[in-house]
Enzyme design. Structure first.
Site, PDB file in Angstrom:
ATOM      1  N   CYS A   1      23.613  49.165  31.346  1.00 12.46           N
ATOM      2  CA  CYS A   1      23.594  47.704  31.160  1.00 12.46           C
ATOM      3  C   CYS A   1      24.536  46.949  32.103  1.00 12.46           C
ATOM      4  O   CYS A   1      24.063  46.265  33.001  1.00 12.46           O
ATOM      5  CB  CYS A   1      23.910  47.350  29.715  1.00 12.46           C
ATOM      6  SG  CYS A   1      22.551  47.785  28.599  1.00 12.46           S
TER       7      CYS A   1
ATOM      8  N   THR B   1      16.855  42.808  28.391  1.00 11.23           N
ATOM      9  CA  THR B   1      17.711  41.872  29.119  1.00 11.23           C
ATOM     10  C   THR B   1      16.991  41.457  30.398  1.00 11.23           C
ATOM     11  O   THR B   1      16.684  42.318  31.237  1.00 11.23           O
ATOM     12  CB  THR B   1      19.055  42.552  29.458  1.00 11.23           C
ATOM     13  OG1 THR B   1      19.623  43.022  28.238  1.00 11.23           O
ATOM     14  CG2 THR B   1      20.013  41.583  30.138  1.00 11.23           C
TER      15      THR B   1
ATOM     16  N   LYS C   1      22.833  36.446  26.839  1.00  8.02           N
ATOM     17  CA  LYS C   1      22.983  37.896  27.014  1.00  8.02           C
ATOM     18  C   LYS C   1      23.665  38.230  28.346  1.00  8.02           C
ATOM     19  O   LYS C   1      24.627  38.998  28.388  1.00  8.02           O
ATOM     20  CB  LYS C   1      21.599  38.557  26.939  1.00  8.02           C
ATOM     21  CG  LYS C   1      21.583  40.023  27.244  1.00  8.02           C
ATOM     22  CD  LYS C   1      22.342  40.844  26.232  1.00  8.02           C
ATOM     23  CE  LYS C   1      22.552  42.269  26.730  1.00  8.02           C
ATOM     24  NZ  LYS C   1      23.420  43.049  25.869  1.00  8.02           N
TER      25      LYS C   1
ATOM     26  N   LEU D   1      23.294  45.231  21.011  1.00  3.88           N
ATOM     27  CA  LEU D   1      23.822  46.476  20.438  1.00  3.88           C
ATOM     28  C   LEU D   1      24.626  47.265  21.469  1.00  3.88           C
ATOM     29  O   LEU D   1      24.376  47.193  22.673  1.00  3.88           O
ATOM     30  CB  LEU D   1      22.694  47.343  19.869  1.00  3.88           C
ATOM     31  CG  LEU D   1      21.685  48.013  20.805  1.00  3.88           C
ATOM     32  CD1 LEU D   1      22.214  49.294  21.412  1.00  3.88           C
ATOM     33  CD2 LEU D   1      20.430  48.318  20.030  1.00  3.88           C
TER      34      LEU D   1
HETATM   35  N1  LIG Z   1      20.864  50.579  25.802  1.00  5.35           N
HETATM   36  C1  LIG Z   1      21.571  49.569  25.338  1.00  5.35           C
HETATM   37  O1  LIG Z   1      22.677  49.738  24.799  1.00  5.35           O
HETATM   38  C2  LIG Z   1      21.038  48.159  25.441  1.00  5.35           C
HETATM   39  C3  LIG Z   1      21.725  47.133  24.756  1.00  5.35           C
HETATM   40  C4  LIG Z   1      21.255  45.818  24.866  1.00  5.35           C
HETATM   41  C5  LIG Z   1      20.171  45.562  25.678  1.00  5.35           C
HETATM   42  N2  LIG Z   1      19.544  46.574  26.347  1.00  5.35           N
HETATM   43  C6  LIG Z   1      18.385  46.249  27.186  1.00  5.35           C
HETATM   44  O2  LIG Z   1      17.229  46.771  26.535  1.00  5.35           O
HETATM   45  C7  LIG Z   1      16.256  47.184  27.486  1.00  5.35           C
HETATM   46  C8  LIG Z   1      15.903  48.637  27.227  1.00  5.35           C
HETATM   47  O3  LIG Z   1      17.063  49.429  27.439  1.00  5.35           O
HETATM   48  P1  LIG Z   1      17.152  50.945  26.949  1.00  5.35           P
HETATM   49  O4  LIG Z   1      18.535  51.373  27.201  1.00  5.35           O
HETATM   50  O5  LIG Z   1      16.562  51.073  25.582  1.00  5.35           O
HETATM   51  O6  LIG Z   1      16.139  51.631  28.007  1.00  5.35           O
HETATM   52  P2  LIG Z   1      15.444  53.056  27.918  1.00  5.35           P
HETATM   53  O7  LIG Z   1      15.141  53.443  29.316  1.00  5.35           O
HETATM   54  O8  LIG Z   1      16.234  53.970  27.033  1.00  5.35           O
HETATM   55  O9  LIG Z   1      14.056  52.787  27.148  1.00  5.35           O
HETATM   56  C9  LIG Z   1      12.959  52.120  27.696  1.00  5.35           C
HETATM   57  C10 LIG Z   1      11.685  52.733  27.096  1.00  5.35           C
HETATM   58  O10 LIG Z   1      10.564  51.936  27.493  1.00  5.35           O
HETATM   59  C11 LIG Z   1       9.476  52.815  27.716  1.00  5.35           C
HETATM   60  N3  LIG Z   1       8.442  52.134  28.505  1.00  5.35           N
HETATM   61  C12 LIG Z   1       8.428  51.899  29.852  1.00  5.35           C
HETATM   62  N4  LIG Z   1       7.298  51.220  30.184  1.00  5.35           N
HETATM   63  C13 LIG Z   1       6.608  51.027  29.039  1.00  5.35           C
HETATM   64  C14 LIG Z   1       5.376  50.380  28.725  1.00  5.35           C
HETATM   65  N5  LIG Z   1       4.640  49.783  29.668  1.00  5.35           N
HETATM   66  N6  LIG Z   1       4.969  50.355  27.425  1.00  5.35           N
HETATM   67  C15 LIG Z   1       5.711  50.932  26.454  1.00  5.35           C
HETATM   68  N7  LIG Z   1       6.885  51.561  26.698  1.00  5.35           N
HETATM   69  C16 LIG Z   1       7.320  51.605  27.969  1.00  5.35           C
HETATM   70  C17 LIG Z   1      10.100  54.011  28.394  1.00  5.35           C
HETATM   71  O11 LIG Z   1       9.276  55.147  28.332  1.00  5.35           O
HETATM   72  C18 LIG Z   1      11.404  54.150  27.572  1.00  5.35           C
HETATM   73  O12 LIG Z   1      11.211  55.002  26.456  1.00  5.35           O
HETATM   74  C19 LIG Z   1      16.885  46.902  28.851  1.00  5.35           C
HETATM   75  O13 LIG Z   1      16.495  45.620  29.279  1.00  5.35           O
HETATM   76  C20 LIG Z   1      18.376  46.892  28.545  1.00  5.35           C
HETATM   77  O14 LIG Z   1      19.116  46.139  29.485  1.00  5.35           O
HETATM   78  C21 LIG Z   1      19.943  47.870  26.224  1.00  5.35           C
END
Ligand SMILES: NC(=O)c1ccc[n+]([C@@H]2O[C@H](COP(=O)([O-])OP(=O)(O)OC[C@H]3O[C@@H](n4cnc5c(N)ncnc54)[C@H](O)[C@@H]3O)[C@@H](O)[C@H]2O)c1
Length: 442
Positions: free
Chosen positions: A269, A124, A213, A156
């Site tokens: 989020c 996002t 989003k 999701l």
């Molecule tokens: N969690 C949700 O329900 C959800 C739903 C929709 C959208 N999002 C969006 O998705 C994105 C991720 O959210 P999340 O909850 O999965 O976050 P998260 O913190 O669980 O996961 C992020 C991952 O990225 C990895 N990472 C960081 N820098 C990196 C790099 N340079 N190369 C490779 N990996 C790297 C981290 O180690 C971590 O495992 C955010 O923008 C969030 O707003 C999340």
């Protein structure tokens, strides 16, 4: 047709996306910088709690279509489709989104792209980010304009992540009109099974896709804060917000879902997304359009303070020395995510005011201990409630919804309960002689 896909970031979003894309028949490489997380995933272990994901992960690994790596070189050699699923947390010290992880992926990946490729953003991000990244990728990639950026935001919900990834309400794809390419055709291939199922596939420009989003999250946050504002009025007017929500929710234009008064929203989020949205609108000179989101945020944060005040009232005005049981630490049930969790925030505030707080959550204990190590953590709901002057239900896990007065009355010091999620049957508790308070209810 099987595609070769790399997914950067294997957190809640990325791990789910990688496993589900392999389940759809694609060959997938999950990429992360966290090697401990990668080791778990490779062993078929989901590093967080997400119902149903372990089964999809294991069967995808067994099929040989899913692997994990920390090597960007390997990812760029293997795949010509890349998804970005790294975090975009709130920046320290202000409301904007921290895009350093997204930028890091682009800076490292783009110089390695030697074959025509599409990078789909899923994280996002503030409107305008995708266009900027597209320009940067074309500058850095040896294939130049044959490396494209498109945006495919993710909707999701934690707790339903697999279902939402394989059967979403809609697929959104943002394309850069100034750099036409293959992204739509590639996305249609990746999601062919979903599109055949009749899931709407909505194609638009990059900026609109990014905004879909953030607008969706802003709307959901507003709906929650709306009913919580009504809860405040109900508390002042001696009315019942749950009855009010049932009645207004009957109107199809309003709808009953997300009209549940309680201690408000949290997680990784909604809070940071509405703040980043306000911040970006400010940069664009459209800040007036979103000033209402500041109020949405204020109402939400006030619920947490209100819960602390209700607890104080319930122990005759003195938290110092009171024993408080907190049921729930995750920001919502069926998740172990404690990022900006109202439950933990409230537990922390109450403890700071001198109460002794015992917390239990079915899945989020480990994560909670990391960010609030000074709270006491109990082995079970019953253990948390033992000796309590008041019980607070702050996350509506099924296990807590099923609790009955008889389960707890022999262990507590006083029969008082505050239902921070309006998830218990008030009459059952009151009939059993408990002092029961809900949020916004008489
Ligand atoms: N969690 C949700 O329900 C959800 C739903 C929709 C959208 N999002 C969006 O998705 C994105 C991720 O959210 P999340 O909850 O999965 O976050 P998260 O913190 O669980 O996961 C992020 C991952 O990225 C990895 N990472 C960081 N820098 C990196 C790099 N340079 N190369 C490779 N990996 C790297 C981290 O180690 C971590 O495992 C955010 O923008 C969030 O707003 C999340």
């Amino acid at each position: 047709m099987s595609c070769r896909i790399a997914v950067f970031g294997t957190g809640y979003l990325g791990a789910t996306h990688a496993a589900c894309m392999a389940a759809l028949g694609h060959e997938v490489l999950g990429v992360d910088v966290d090697v401990a997380k990668l080791a778990k995933l490779e062993a078929g272990e989901v590093p967080f709690f997400e119902p149903g994901l372990e089964g999809v992960l294991k069967s995808s690994l067994e099929s040989g279509r899913l692997r994990f790596t920390s090597s960007y070189e390997e990812a760029a050699d293997f795949a010509d489709i890349h998804f970005i699923g790294v975090g975009t947390p709130q920046r320290r010290g202000d409301f904007g989104a921290d895009l350093s992880h997204v930028d890091a992926v682009i800076e490292k990946l783009a110089p390695l792209i030697r074959k025509p490729s599409v990078i789909f953003g899923k994280s996002t991000v503030p409107v305008g980010t995708a266009r900027r990244l597209g320009r940067r990728v074309r500058e850095l990639a040896p294939v130049g304009e044959h490396a494209e950026v498109a945006w495919n935001p993710e909707f999701l919900r934690e707790g339903f992540a697999v279902q939402d990834t394989l059967h979403p309400d809609r697929l959104v794809l943002g394309l850069d009109p100034s750099a036409p390419g293959r992204a739509e055709e590639v996305a249609r291939e990746i999601y062919a099974k979903l599109i055949d199922e009749g899931i709407p596939f909505l194609v638009m420009d990059l900026a609109t896709a990014e905004l879909v989003k953030t607008a969706a999250n802003a709307f959901l946050a507003t709906k929650i804060s709306f009913i919580n504002a009504m809860a405040e009025v109900c508390e002042a007017a001696d009315a019942d917000v749950a009855v009010l929500a049932d009645a207004i929710g009957r109107d199809e234009r309003i709808g009953r879902r997300f009209l549940k008064a309680g201690v408000g929203f949290g997680g990784g989020c909604l809070p940071k997304d509405i703040r980043a949205f306000m911040s970006r609108a400010g940069e664009l000179g459209a800040d007036q359009a979103l000033t209402f989101l500041r109020e949405v945020d204020n109402i939400n944060m006030r619920r947490r303070s209100r819960m602390v005040e209700m607890t104080r009232e319930f122990v005759e005005g003195r938290l110092l020395g009171a024993r408080v049981a907190v049921l729930g630490a995750a920001f919502k049930p069926d998740s172990d995510d404690v990022r900006d969790s109202p439950a933990l925030n409230i537990a922390g505030q109450i403890q700071l005011q001198g109460a002794s707080v015992s917390v239990f959550d079915p899945k989020a204990m480990e994560n909670s201990k990391k960010i609030f190590p000074t709270l006491t953590y109990a082995e079970s709901a019953i253990a948390a409630c033992t000796g309590a002057d008041v019980i607070l239900v702050l996350t509506e896990w099924a296990e807590f919804r099923k609790l009955l007065p008889g389960d707890l009355e022999d262990v507590v010091r006083r029969t008082k309960i505050i239902d921070g999620r309006n998830c218990l049957d008030a009459r059952t508790w009151r009939d059993a002689g408990w002092d029961y308070w809900g949020m916004g209810r008489r």
